[in-house]
Write a protein that holds these residues in place. Structure first.
Motif, PDB file in Angstrom:
ATOM      1  N   ILE A   1       6.885  14.934  11.293  1.00  0.00           N
ATOM      2  CA  ILE A   1       5.837  14.042  10.765  1.00  0.00           C
ATOM      3  C   ILE A   1       5.479  14.455   9.341  1.00  0.00           C
ATOM      4  O   ILE A   1       5.335  13.603   8.453  1.00  0.00           O
ATOM      5  CB  ILE A   1       4.599  14.047  11.684  1.00  0.00           C
ATOM      6  N   ALA A   2       5.370  15.756   9.112  1.00  0.00           N
ATOM      7  CA  ALA A   2       5.046  16.251   7.768  1.00  0.00           C
ATOM      8  C   ALA A   2       6.128  15.847   6.767  1.00  0.00           C
ATOM      9  O   ALA A   2       5.817  15.457   5.636  1.00  0.00           O
ATOM     10  CB  ALA A   2       4.881  17.769   7.794  1.00  0.00           C
ATOM     11  N   VAL A   3       7.391  15.907   7.174  1.00  0.00           N
ATOM     12  CA  VAL A   3       8.494  15.519   6.287  1.00  0.00           C
ATOM     13  C   VAL A   3       8.421  14.021   5.978  1.00  0.00           C
ATOM     14  O   VAL A   3       8.585  13.607   4.825  1.00  0.00           O
ATOM     15  CB  VAL A   3       9.865  15.889   6.913  1.00  0.00           C
ATOM     16  N   ILE A   4       8.163  13.203   6.986  1.00  0.00           N
ATOM     17  CA  ILE A   4       8.066  11.748   6.777  1.00  0.00           C
ATOM     18  C   ILE A   4       6.923  11.420   5.826  1.00  0.00           C
ATOM     19  O   ILE A   4       7.079  10.631   4.890  1.00  0.00           O
ATOM     20  CB  ILE A   4       7.889  11.013   8.124  1.00  0.00           C
ATOM     21  N   VAL A   5       5.767  12.038   6.046  1.00  0.00           N
ATOM     22  CA  VAL A   5       4.611  11.780   5.174  1.00  0.00           C
ATOM     23  C   VAL A   5       4.890  12.276   3.756  1.00  0.00           C
ATOM     24  O   VAL A   5       4.576  11.591   2.775  1.00  0.00           O
ATOM     25  CB  VAL A   5       3.323  12.406   5.755  1.00  0.00           C
ATOM     26  N   ALA A   6       5.514  13.455   3.628  1.00  0.00           N
ATOM     27  CA  ALA A   6       5.851  13.989   2.305  1.00  0.00           C
ATOM     28  C   ALA A   6       6.832  13.063   1.587  1.00  0.00           C
ATOM     29  O   ALA A   6       6.692  12.813   0.383  1.00  0.00           O
ATOM     30  CB  ALA A   6       6.428  15.397   2.434  1.00  0.00           C
ATOM     31  N   LEU A   7       7.818  12.544   2.317  1.00  0.00           N
ATOM     32  CA  LEU A   7       8.754  11.590   1.719  1.00  0.00           C
ATOM     33  C   LEU A   7       8.027  10.334   1.262  1.00  0.00           C
ATOM     34  O   LEU A   7       8.282   9.829   0.161  1.00  0.00           O
ATOM     35  CB  LEU A   7       9.836  11.205   2.734  1.00  0.00           C
ATOM     36  N   GLY A   8       7.142   9.823   2.116  1.00  0.00           N
ATOM     37  CA  GLY A   8       6.370   8.641   1.755  1.00  0.00           C
ATOM     38  C   GLY A   8       5.540   8.874   0.504  1.00  0.00           C
ATOM     39  O   GLY A   8       5.511   8.037  -0.406  1.00  0.00           O
ATOM     40  N   LEU A   9       4.880  10.035   0.446  1.00  0.00           N
ATOM     41  CA  LEU A   9       4.083  10.389  -0.737  1.00  0.00           C
ATOM     42  C   LEU A   9       4.958  10.442  -1.986  1.00  0.00           C
ATOM     43  O   LEU A   9       4.600   9.893  -3.029  1.00  0.00           O
ATOM     44  CB  LEU A   9       3.423  11.756  -0.537  1.00  0.00           C
ATOM     45  N   ALA A  10       6.094  11.123  -1.882  1.00  0.00           N
ATOM     46  CA  ALA A  10       6.979  11.305  -3.031  1.00  0.00           C
ATOM     47  C   ALA A  10       7.521   9.962  -3.525  1.00  0.00           C
ATOM     48  O   ALA A  10       7.540   9.696  -4.736  1.00  0.00           O
ATOM     49  CB  ALA A  10       8.121  12.250  -2.672  1.00  0.00           C
ATOM     50  N   ILE A  11       7.956   9.126  -2.598  1.00  0.00           N
ATOM     51  CA  ILE A  11       8.500   7.824  -2.984  1.00  0.00           C
ATOM     52  C   ILE A  11       7.420   6.976  -3.654  1.00  0.00           C
ATOM     53  O   ILE A  11       7.623   6.433  -4.745  1.00  0.00           O
ATOM     54  CB  ILE A  11       9.087   7.095  -1.756  1.00  0.00           C
ATOM     55  N   ASP A  12       6.277   6.864  -3.003  1.00  0.00           N
ATOM     56  CA  ASP A  12       5.199   6.029  -3.533  1.00  0.00           C
ATOM     57  C   ASP A  12       4.725   6.542  -4.886  1.00  0.00           C
ATOM     58  O   ASP A  12       4.567   5.768  -5.842  1.00  0.00           O
ATOM     59  CB  ASP A  12       4.048   5.987  -2.530  1.00  0.00           C
ATOM     60  N   LEU A  13       4.516   7.836  -4.998  1.00  0.00           N
ATOM     61  CA  LEU A  13       4.062   8.420  -6.260  1.00  0.00           C
ATOM     62  C   LEU A  13       5.098   8.201  -7.359  1.00  0.00           C
ATOM     63  O   LEU A  13       4.754   7.827  -8.485  1.00  0.00           O
ATOM     64  CB  LEU A  13       3.767   9.910  -6.074  1.00  0.00           C
ATOM     65  N   GLY A  14       6.378   8.406  -7.028  1.00  0.00           N
ATOM     66  CA  GLY A  14       7.439   8.202  -8.017  1.00  0.00           C
ATOM     67  C   GLY A  14       7.485   6.770  -8.536  1.00  0.00           C
ATOM     68  O   GLY A  14       7.608   6.538  -9.746  1.00  0.00           O
ATOM     69  N   VAL A  15       7.367   5.818  -7.645  1.00  0.00           N
ATOM     70  CA  VAL A  15       7.407   4.404  -8.050  1.00  0.00           C
ATOM     71  C   VAL A  15       6.201   4.066  -8.918  1.00  0.00           C
ATOM     72  O   VAL A  15       6.341   3.430  -9.976  1.00  0.00           O
ATOM     73  CB  VAL A  15       7.466   3.487  -6.808  1.00  0.00           C
ATOM     74  N   GLN A  16       5.006   4.500  -8.513  1.00  0.00           N
ATOM     75  CA  GLN A  16       3.803   4.155  -9.281  1.00  0.00           C
ATOM     76  C   GLN A  16       3.800   4.847 -10.647  1.00  0.00           C
ATOM     77  O   GLN A  16       3.353   4.261 -11.640  1.00  0.00           O
ATOM     78  CB  GLN A  16       2.533   4.491  -8.493  1.00  0.00           C
ATOM     79  N   VAL A  17       4.310   6.071 -10.717  1.00  0.00           N
ATOM     80  CA  VAL A  17       4.401   6.763 -12.008  1.00  0.00           C
ATOM     81  C   VAL A  17       5.409   6.055 -12.912  1.00  0.00           C
ATOM     82  O   VAL A  17       5.204   5.975 -14.130  1.00  0.00           O
ATOM     83  CB  VAL A  17       4.739   8.253 -11.812  1.00  0.00           C
ATOM     84  N   ALA A  18       6.476   5.504 -12.340  1.00  0.00           N
ATOM     85  CA  ALA A  18       7.431   4.732 -13.148  1.00  0.00           C
ATOM     86  C   ALA A  18       6.737   3.503 -13.751  1.00  0.00           C
ATOM     87  O   ALA A  18       6.926   3.195 -14.937  1.00  0.00           O
ATOM     88  CB  ALA A  18       8.625   4.309 -12.290  1.00  0.00           C
TER      89      ALA A  18
ATOM     90  N   ILE B   1       2.361   6.312  12.247  1.00  0.00           N
ATOM     91  CA  ILE B   1       3.080   7.368  12.962  1.00  0.00           C
ATOM     92  C   ILE B   1       2.300   7.803  14.194  1.00  0.00           C
ATOM     93  O   ILE B   1       2.868   8.050  15.259  1.00  0.00           O
ATOM     94  CB  ILE B   1       3.336   8.585  12.040  1.00  0.00           C
ATOM     95  N   SER B   2       0.991   7.867  14.061  1.00  0.00           N
ATOM     96  CA  SER B   2       0.141   8.335  15.153  1.00  0.00           C
ATOM     97  C   SER B   2      -0.097   7.283  16.218  1.00  0.00           C
ATOM     98  O   SER B   2      -0.785   7.538  17.195  1.00  0.00           O
ATOM     99  CB  SER B   2      -1.216   8.786  14.609  1.00  0.00           C
ATOM    100  N   GLY B   3       0.439   6.101  16.003  1.00  0.00           N
ATOM    101  CA  GLY B   3       0.229   5.041  16.971  1.00  0.00           C
ATOM    102  C   GLY B   3      -1.133   4.381  16.835  1.00  0.00           C
ATOM    103  O   GLY B   3      -1.602   3.710  17.747  1.00  0.00           O
ATOM    104  N   LEU B   4      -1.759   4.580  15.690  1.00  0.00           N
ATOM    105  CA  LEU B   4      -3.080   4.001  15.471  1.00  0.00           C
ATOM    106  C   LEU B   4      -3.013   2.597  14.893  1.00  0.00           C
ATOM    107  O   LEU B   4      -4.038   2.014  14.567  1.00  0.00           O
ATOM    108  CB  LEU B   4      -3.901   4.899  14.533  1.00  0.00           C
ATOM    109  N   SER B   5      -1.794   2.061  14.775  1.00  0.00           N
ATOM    110  CA  SER B   5      -1.641   0.715  14.208  1.00  0.00           C
ATOM    111  C   SER B   5      -2.477  -0.292  14.972  1.00  0.00           C
ATOM    112  O   SER B   5      -3.200  -1.097  14.379  1.00  0.00           O
ATOM    113  CB  SER B   5      -0.179   0.279  14.256  1.00  0.00           C
ATOM    114  N   ALA B   6      -2.361  -0.253  16.301  1.00  0.00           N
ATOM    115  CA  ALA B   6      -3.104  -1.218  17.125  1.00  0.00           C
ATOM    116  C   ALA B   6      -4.604  -1.016  16.960  1.00  0.00           C
ATOM    117  O   ALA B   6      -5.363  -1.976  16.886  1.00  0.00           O
ATOM    118  CB  ALA B   6      -2.710  -1.076  18.587  1.00  0.00           C
ATOM    119  N   LEU B   7      -5.021   0.245  16.863  1.00  0.00           N
ATOM    120  CA  LEU B   7      -6.438   0.542  16.687  1.00  0.00           C
ATOM    121  C   LEU B   7      -6.929   0.021  15.337  1.00  0.00           C
ATOM    122  O   LEU B   7      -7.999  -0.580  15.239  1.00  0.00           O
ATOM    123  CB  LEU B   7      -6.675   2.050  16.801  1.00  0.00           C
TER     124      LEU B   7
END
Length: 197
Positions: A140-157, A55-61
């Motif tokens: 950005i906070a919403v996107i990161v929170a969604l990413g956290l929730a999705i990833d955590l939900g899948v791994q807990v499953a 999100i921060s554009g640090l991919s290239a870095l």
């Protein structure tokens, strides 16, 4: 509606079994669900760092300093092989040893941070869903929170399914077979990670 161009691919990518899920299942089967929670938190934290970098554009870095991530990758591979060796050689009653706490957190983070393909994935998906140059801090906070929730939900499953399977293990003979199978999963996960460029 563009948020779905992030949610759907990320959910699918998180749900597809890979080396991290193999390592997670092996840990649950041999150590139990509770001791694996910190490992999951480390995995999710590592993916969140990659998401923030994209999100921060640090991919290239991040890709520019690929050597650092190669080192992290090999540390993760070495850790998985060490755990595989311990599982293979452990006595069936030695499975209750906890690998939670900081060690589990660090192991989970090493596993995901050692995979710079995550930042490439996010770098490919995010621009399709959002105008990254126009995102506010709250978006950005919403996107990161969604990413956290999705990833955590899948791994807990994954954790819950593996914990149910572990409930059927009763005898020392079964536990030895589980330890050896888990060692194979760990070593296989290490090999898959090692083969990735």
């Amino acid at each position: 509606m563009s948020i779905w161009f992030f949610i759907i691919p990320f959910t699918l990518a998180a749900a597809l079994p890979g080396p991290a899920q193999g390592a997670l299942i092996a840990q649950v089967l041999t150590r139990g669900g509770r001791s694996t929670l910190t490992f999951i938190l480390g995995m999710v934290a590592g993916n969140s760092l990659w998401l923030v970098a994209a999100i921060s554009g640090l991919s290239a870095l991040a890709l520019r300093f690929e050597a650092a991530f190669v080192i992290v990758k090999w540390l993760g591979v070495a850790y998985l092989l060490f755990i595989a060796w311990k599982l293979w050689t452990s006595a069936p009653d030695g499975i209750q040893a906890q690998a939670g706490g900081k060690r589990g957190l660090v192991a989970g983070m090493l596993l995901t941070l050692g995979n710079p393909k995550a930042v490439v994935f996010f770098g490919a998906v995010l621009p399709q869903a959002f105008d990254l140059t126009a995102l506010s801090v709250s978006q950005i906070a919403v996107i990161v929170a969604l990413g956290l929730a999705i990833d955590l939900g899948v791994q807990v499953a994954y954790l819950m399914v593996a914990a149910r399977a572990r409930a059927f293990i009763r005898s020392p003979h079964q536990m030895r077979a589980v330890n050896r199978s888990a060692a194979g999963l760990m070593a296989g996960s290490a090999a898959l990670i090692a083969m990735r460029s």
